[in-house]
Motif scaffolding. Structure first.
Motif, PDB file in Angstrom:
ATOM      1  N   HIS A   1      -1.363   5.442 -10.615  1.00 49.22           N
ATOM      2  CA  HIS A   1      -0.808   6.510 -11.453  1.00 49.22           C
ATOM      3  C   HIS A   1      -1.014   7.878 -10.801  1.00 49.22           C
ATOM      4  O   HIS A   1      -0.127   8.748 -10.845  1.00 49.22           O
ATOM      5  N   SER A   2      -2.178   8.078 -10.185  1.00 48.24           N
ATOM      6  CA  SER A   2      -2.508   9.390  -9.618  1.00 48.24           C
ATOM      7  C   SER A   2      -2.048   9.539  -8.169  1.00 48.24           C
ATOM      8  O   SER A   2      -2.177  10.620  -7.584  1.00 48.24           O
ATOM      9  N   MET A   3      -1.485   8.511  -7.594  1.00 48.17           N
ATOM     10  CA  MET A   3      -1.150   8.523  -6.169  1.00 48.17           C
ATOM     11  C   MET A   3       0.072   9.394  -5.873  1.00 48.17           C
ATOM     12  O   MET A   3       1.041   9.395  -6.620  1.00 48.17           O
ATOM     13  N   ASP A   4       0.005  10.099  -4.782  1.00 46.68           N
ATOM     14  CA  ASP A   4       1.160  10.805  -4.223  1.00 46.68           C
ATOM     15  C   ASP A   4       1.498  10.235  -2.849  1.00 46.68           C
ATOM     16  O   ASP A   4       2.532   9.626  -2.659  1.00 46.68           O
ATOM     17  N   GLN A   5       0.581  10.399  -1.913  1.00 42.84           N
ATOM     18  CA  GLN A   5       0.849   9.972  -0.548  1.00 42.84           C
ATOM     19  C   GLN A   5      -0.462   9.617   0.145  1.00 42.84           C
ATOM     20  O   GLN A   5      -1.486  10.270  -0.052  1.00 42.84           O
ATOM     21  N   ILE A   6      -0.421   8.558   0.930  1.00 43.38           N
ATOM     22  CA  ILE A   6      -1.559   8.170   1.763  1.00 43.38           C
ATOM     23  C   ILE A   6      -1.159   8.329   3.220  1.00 43.38           C
ATOM     24  O   ILE A   6      -0.135   7.777   3.647  1.00 43.38           O
ATOM     25  N   GLU A   7      -1.937   9.072   3.980  1.00 44.16           N
ATOM     26  CA  GLU A   7      -1.712   9.201   5.414  1.00 44.16           C
ATOM     27  C   GLU A   7      -2.611   8.216   6.152  1.00 44.16           C
ATOM     28  O   GLU A   7      -3.805   8.134   5.878  1.00 44.16           O
ATOM     29  N   LEU A   8      -2.008   7.481   7.080  1.00 46.38           N
ATOM     30  CA  LEU A   8      -2.736   6.498   7.869  1.00 46.38           C
ATOM     31  C   LEU A   8      -2.909   7.057   9.275  1.00 46.38           C
ATOM     32  O   LEU A   8      -1.931   7.231  10.002  1.00 46.38           O
ATOM     33  N   LYS A   9      -4.151   7.331   9.652  1.00 47.77           N
ATOM     34  CA  LYS A   9      -4.426   8.042  10.900  1.00 47.77           C
ATOM     35  C   LYS A   9      -5.112   7.172  11.947  1.00 47.77           C
ATOM     36  O   LYS A   9      -5.233   7.585  13.093  1.00 47.77           O
ATOM     37  N   LYS A  10      -5.580   6.011  11.552  1.00 51.82           N
ATOM     38  CA  LYS A  10      -6.333   5.154  12.462  1.00 51.82           C
ATOM     39  C   LYS A  10      -5.658   3.788  12.585  1.00 51.82           C
ATOM     40  O   LYS A  10      -4.871   3.376  11.722  1.00 51.82           O
ATOM     41  N   SER A  11      -5.996   3.085  13.644  1.00 51.13           N
ATOM     42  CA  SER A  11      -5.421   1.759  13.854  1.00 51.13           C
ATOM     43  C   SER A  11      -5.936   0.748  12.836  1.00 51.13           C
ATOM     44  O   SER A  11      -5.279  -0.266  12.574  1.00 51.13           O
ATOM     45  N   VAL A  12      -7.112   1.015  12.282  1.00 51.87           N
ATOM     46  CA  VAL A  12      -7.673   0.139  11.249  1.00 51.87           C
ATOM     47  C   VAL A  12      -7.998   0.992  10.024  1.00 51.87           C
ATOM     48  O   VAL A  12      -8.744   1.966  10.113  1.00 51.87           O
ATOM     49  N   THR A  13      -7.427   0.607   8.898  1.00 54.38           N
ATOM     50  CA  THR A  13      -7.689   1.279   7.627  1.00 54.38           C
ATOM     51  C   THR A  13      -8.142   0.238   6.618  1.00 54.38           C
ATOM     52  O   THR A  13      -7.519  -0.819   6.477  1.00 54.38           O
ATOM     53  N   PHE A  14      -9.233   0.540   5.932  1.00 55.18           N
ATOM     54  CA  PHE A  14      -9.728  -0.351   4.891  1.00 55.18           C
ATOM     55  C   PHE A  14      -9.444   0.247   3.510  1.00 55.18           C
ATOM     56  O   PHE A  14      -9.618   1.450   3.297  1.00 55.18           O
ATOM     57  N   PHE A  15      -9.005  -0.602   2.585  1.00 56.76           N
ATOM     58  CA  PHE A  15      -8.909  -0.256   1.169  1.00 56.76           C
ATOM     59  C   PHE A  15     -10.093  -0.895   0.457  1.00 56.76           C
ATOM     60  O   PHE A  15     -10.311  -2.108   0.563  1.00 56.76           O
ATOM     61  N   VAL A  16     -10.869  -0.092  -0.271  1.00 54.66           N
ATOM     62  CA  VAL A  16     -12.027  -0.607  -1.000  1.00 54.66           C
ATOM     63  C   VAL A  16     -11.965  -0.141  -2.445  1.00 54.66           C
ATOM     64  O   VAL A  16     -11.271   0.824  -2.781  1.00 54.66           O
TER      65      VAL A  16
ATOM     66  N   MET B   1      -0.464   2.614  16.678  1.00 57.57           N
ATOM     67  CA  MET B   1      -0.231   3.143  15.325  1.00 57.57           C
ATOM     68  C   MET B   1       1.257   3.210  15.037  1.00 57.57           C
ATOM     69  O   MET B   1       2.024   3.767  15.808  1.00 57.57           O
ATOM     70  N   PHE B   2       1.649   2.639  13.916  1.00 67.11           N
ATOM     71  CA  PHE B   2       3.066   2.584  13.570  1.00 67.11           C
ATOM     72  C   PHE B   2       3.342   3.156  12.175  1.00 67.11           C
ATOM     73  O   PHE B   2       4.139   4.080  12.031  1.00 67.11           O
ATOM     74  N   LEU B   3       2.693   2.629  11.167  1.00 69.25           N
ATOM     75  CA  LEU B   3       2.880   3.127   9.812  1.00 69.25           C
ATOM     76  C   LEU B   3       2.040   4.379   9.617  1.00 69.25           C
ATOM     77  O   LEU B   3       0.814   4.345   9.753  1.00 69.25           O
ATOM     78  N   LYS B   4       2.701   5.480   9.313  1.00 73.32           N
ATOM     79  CA  LYS B   4       2.028   6.774   9.240  1.00 73.32           C
ATOM     80  C   LYS B   4       1.725   7.217   7.810  1.00 73.32           C
ATOM     81  O   LYS B   4       0.698   7.837   7.555  1.00 73.32           O
ATOM     82  N   LYS B   5       2.647   6.927   6.882  1.00 69.94           N
ATOM     83  CA  LYS B   5       2.476   7.399   5.514  1.00 69.94           C
ATOM     84  C   LYS B   5       2.999   6.374   4.522  1.00 69.94           C
ATOM     85  O   LYS B   5       3.977   5.667   4.802  1.00 69.94           O
ATOM     86  N   VAL B   6       2.352   6.318   3.382  1.00 72.04           N
ATOM     87  CA  VAL B   6       2.823   5.540   2.240  1.00 72.04           C
ATOM     88  C   VAL B   6       2.966   6.514   1.080  1.00 72.04           C
ATOM     89  O   VAL B   6       1.987   7.145   0.664  1.00 72.04           O
ATOM     90  N   THR B   7       4.179   6.657   0.581  1.00 73.34           N
ATOM     91  CA  THR B   7       4.458   7.650  -0.446  1.00 73.34           C
ATOM     92  C   THR B   7       4.918   6.957  -1.725  1.00 73.34           C
ATOM     93  O   THR B   7       5.755   6.043  -1.679  1.00 73.34           O
ATOM     94  N   LEU B   8       4.359   7.378  -2.849  1.00 76.69           N
ATOM     95  CA  LEU B   8       4.828   6.899  -4.147  1.00 76.69           C
ATOM     96  C   LEU B   8       5.972   7.807  -4.593  1.00 76.69           C
ATOM     97  O   LEU B   8       5.803   9.020  -4.735  1.00 76.69           O
ATOM     98  N   LEU B   9       7.155   7.217  -4.814  1.00 78.37           N
ATOM     99  CA  LEU B   9       8.340   7.971  -5.219  1.00 78.37           C
ATOM    100  C   LEU B   9       8.279   8.210  -6.723  1.00 78.37           C
ATOM    101  O   LEU B   9       8.906   7.524  -7.526  1.00 78.37           O
ATOM    102  N   ARG B  10       7.526   9.209  -7.104  1.00 81.72           N
ATOM    103  CA  ARG B  10       7.248   9.453  -8.514  1.00 81.72           C
ATOM    104  C   ARG B  10       8.517   9.769  -9.303  1.00 81.72           C
ATOM    105  O   ARG B  10       8.618   9.446 -10.490  1.00 81.72           O
ATOM    106  N   ASP B  11       9.498  10.406  -8.656  1.00 75.85           N
ATOM    107  CA  ASP B  11      10.733  10.754  -9.353  1.00 75.85           C
ATOM    108  C   ASP B  11      11.550   9.525  -9.748  1.00 75.85           C
ATOM    109  O   ASP B  11      12.426   9.608 -10.618  1.00 75.85           O
ATOM    110  N   SER B  12      11.275   8.387  -9.106  1.00 71.63           N
ATOM    111  CA  SER B  12      12.017   7.162  -9.423  1.00 71.63           C
ATOM    112  C   SER B  12      11.392   6.386 -10.570  1.00 71.63           C
ATOM    113  O   SER B  12      11.933   5.355 -10.995  1.00 71.63           O
TER     114      SER B  12
END
Length: 242
Positions: free
Chosen positions: A27-42, A1-12
């Motif tokens: 639009h509604s995104m703040d932060q996604i935490e990645l906790k597993k070696s495999v993550t699916f986006f659906v 596991m390497f990438l832990k979080k993806v954050t939308l910089l809303r202030d920018s």
């Protein structure tokens, strides 16, 4: 596991009215935490899942038409307007990896024809253009994907038969069993989504939320269709007749 979080910089962001920031899930995104070696986006088509994956790929420095950091070729409109508003949090940081975009993989194969001097050693020893689409995908997965890397795959099932999707599941297992590789995969495949102990993140309903495998449309619709095929088809065709 390497990438832990993806954050939308809303202030920018000065405005959410322009695409792709206007996509409801983004639009509604703040932060996604990645906790597993495999993550699916659906999610449904247009829900923002591929848009976010492409943005992550650009921040990683990968070629967003398909490729890693060392693959430099240009394809029209292969940059992400979202990337400048994303922050990736790593532990530890890795630079190795690959972004696969199924719809533009042909351009990657053409690029290799021009620059590869190794006899396609990293791709099974044969030009990707001399293999079927699905064979070329598997050659990439089997021979080029290594540990200590992050792999971003956008609909890899597009060129894979059901049996080859099972082969991909085995590749995912082999590369992640010691947590030495990480995958984020956009998919519509109920087969791939069945990978054990993966996180599934849904982009439907204008939100980015975790979802269980059995609650995905991919599982429920496929299961219902297989168990009630005649009724399912009759109901669809009846709507057309009316």
């Amino acid at each position: 596991m390497f990438l832990k979080k993806v954050t939308l910089l809303r202030d920018s962001i000065s405005s959410f009215r322009e695409y792709p920031l206007s996509i409801p899930s983004i639009h509604s995104m703040d932060q996604i935490e990645l906790k597993k070696s495999v993550t699916f986006f659906v999610g449904e088509n247009g829900s923002g899942k591929s848009t976010l994956l492409e943005g992550i790929a650009e921040v990683c420095g990968f070629n967003t038409a398909s490729g890693g950091k060392d693959h430099t070729y240009d394809v029209h409109a292969s940059t992400s307007d979202l990337a400048e508003h994303l922050r990736l949090s790593w532990l530890p940081k890795v630079s190795n990896g690959f972004f696969l975009r199924a719809e533009s993989f042909y351009h990657f194969a053409t690029y290799l024809e021009e620059v590869d001097t190794t006899g396609f050693r990293k791709y099974g020893g044969e030009s990707l253009h001399r293999q079927s689409h699905g064979e070329a995908f598997l050659s990439l997965f089997l021979h080029s994907f290594k540990e200590q890397s992050i792999f971003l795959l956008d609909e890899p099932e597009a060129a894979l038969s059901p049996s080859r999707q099972l082969t991909l599941l085995r590749i995912l297992h082999d590369l992640t069993k010691d947590r030495q590789a990480q995958f984020i995969i956009v998919t519509h495949s109920p087969i791939l989504l069945g990978f054990p102990d993966a996180d599934i993140i849904s982009f439907d309903e204008g939100q980015i939320t975790s979802i269980d495998y059995e609650n995905t449309d991919h599982y429920q619709i496929t299961k219902y269709f297989l168990n009630h095929r005649e009724k399912f088809l009759n109901d669809i065709f009846k709507e057309d007749d009316e």
